[in-house]
Scaffold this active site. Structure first.
Site, PDB file in Angstrom:
ATOM      1  N   SER A 117     -68.369  42.843 105.354  1.00  0.00           N
ATOM      2  CA  SER A 117     -69.795  43.094 105.528  1.00  0.00           C
ATOM      3  C   SER A 117     -70.360  43.663 104.239  1.00  0.00           C
ATOM      4  CB  SER A 117     -69.989  44.100 106.664  1.00  0.00           C
ATOM      5  OG  SER A 117     -71.301  44.617 106.698  1.00  0.00           O
ATOM      6  N   TYR A 147     -68.189  52.280 111.408  1.00  0.00           N
ATOM      7  CA  TYR A 147     -68.070  50.895 110.952  1.00  0.00           C
ATOM      8  C   TYR A 147     -67.966  50.826 109.430  1.00  0.00           C
ATOM      9  CZ  TYR A 147     -69.279  45.941 110.426  1.00  0.00           C
ATOM     10  OH  TYR A 147     -69.275  44.607 110.089  1.00  0.00           O
TER      11      TYR A 147
END
Length: 335
Positions: A142, A155
């Site tokens: 990401s 995360y």
């Protein structure tokens, strides 16, 4: 840079979202695709997607945080489908909350799934690939693997850890002169079901930071990376490129910007539903008996194409175009 053709692929976190879209994309090649996840409802639907697309499915219930389960799944794939050519690590879980409102056991659990799940998957893939001296591992990352944002410390921390782990592993494989390849694909904000099932302590419903992309954009990029794993990383979407480069150049400025906008941009105007499922400890489809599918609640606002991702996939054409443009400019200047 030649393409690699795979006959047996493993996709983790394949019951919904990006993993589900990627499994479909791979299945169109007529190969065998093992879909790994926790939820039976979503897994069965993902297996049917693979079959309908022309592939041969194998659905295995696995908690990626449990190494023994991942190890058993890898052996089952080898026994029932054949040698694993491609392993895609994609499974994750997380918490939407300020760090101080995230309980230690929640942070541990999210890290074990999102980071150690990749470590476990990579170890099992290498166990089978290394003796054959071939295979490809794709780590789905990401933009937040390089730039932390508020409300997503679990995360962001896990994705940062995946980058460090993968870079170390890549060096070791080079040292061993291994033909097993490892690459990473870093994604932008996506319209996946995660915003409908992640544990949230936000006052309003969580949303991806706009602009939002359809999961098929990610799936296309992941399959391209699998075909061309000699490239270290793929950055998908202009926001990913700007986020990663911006953090390298002006990280302090981003700190101030995200402190001002990060809370508001990650929430809709709607309050969190009191009965919203939570998939941190148990699969959401196991609680509701519902197949969440590929897309989340933001389809009307999501983009199905990314010009930047297209340019990344077609680097030969892009390079030729830039060369032609440069030649044209040189000719014009000489006039």
């Amino acid at each position: 840079m030649g393409r690699r053709r795979h006959q047996v692929a493993v996709v983790t976190g394949a019951s919904a979202g990006v993993g589900r879209a990627t499994a479909r994309h791979l299945a169109r090649r007529g190969i065998a695709v093992a879909v790994l996840a926790r939820g039976r409802k979503g897994l069965d639907a993902a297996a049917e997607d693979v079959r309908a697309a022309g592939g041969r499915p194998l659905a295995i219930e696995v908690d990626m945080a449990q190494y023994d389960q991942v190890e058993a799944a890898g052996q089952r794939v080898e026994d029932e489908l054949g040698p694993i050519d491609l392993w895609i690590n994609n499974a994750f879980s997380s918490v939407f909350a300020p760090f101080r409102e995230t309980r230690p056991e929640e942070f541990r659990r999210a890290t074990e799934v999102t980071y150690l799940g990749y470590v476990h998957g990579t170890r099992v893939a290498l166990t089978h690939m290394t003796p054959r001296d071939r295979g490809t591992i794709v780590q789905v990352g990401s933009a937040l693997a390089y730039r932390g944002i508020p409300l997503q410390a679990t995360y962001c921390g896990a994705k940062h850890a995946v980058v460090g782990f993968t870079e170390s592993l890549r060096c070791e494989l080079r040292h061993d002169r291994s033909n097993v390849k490892v690459t990473m694909v870093h994604l932008p904000a996506l319209n996946t079901p995660q915003f409908d099932w992640l544990l949230s302590r936000l006052p309003r419903h969580a949303q991806p930071v706009p602009p939002i992309y359809d999961p098929v954009v990610a799936a296309r990029a992941i399959v391209v990376a699998a075909d061309r794993p000699t490239r270290r990383e793929y950055w998908v979407g202009a926001p990913t490129v700007l986020t990663i480069l911006g953090n390298r150049i002006v990280p302090g400025l981003l700190d101030r910007y995200l402190a001002r906008t990060g809370y508001r941009s990650q929430q809709t105007d709607q309050p969190v539903a009191p009965d919203q499922p939570v998939n941190l400890w148990h699969p959401a489809d196991g609680v509701e008996g519902r197949d969440y599918g590929v897309r989340g609640s933001f389809t009307a606002r999501s983009h199905v194409h990314s010009p930047q991702a297209w340019l990344a996939r077609h680097r030969v054409i892009t390079t030729a175009g830039l060369a032609a443009a440069a030649a044209g400019v040189a000719v014009w200047r000489r006039r």
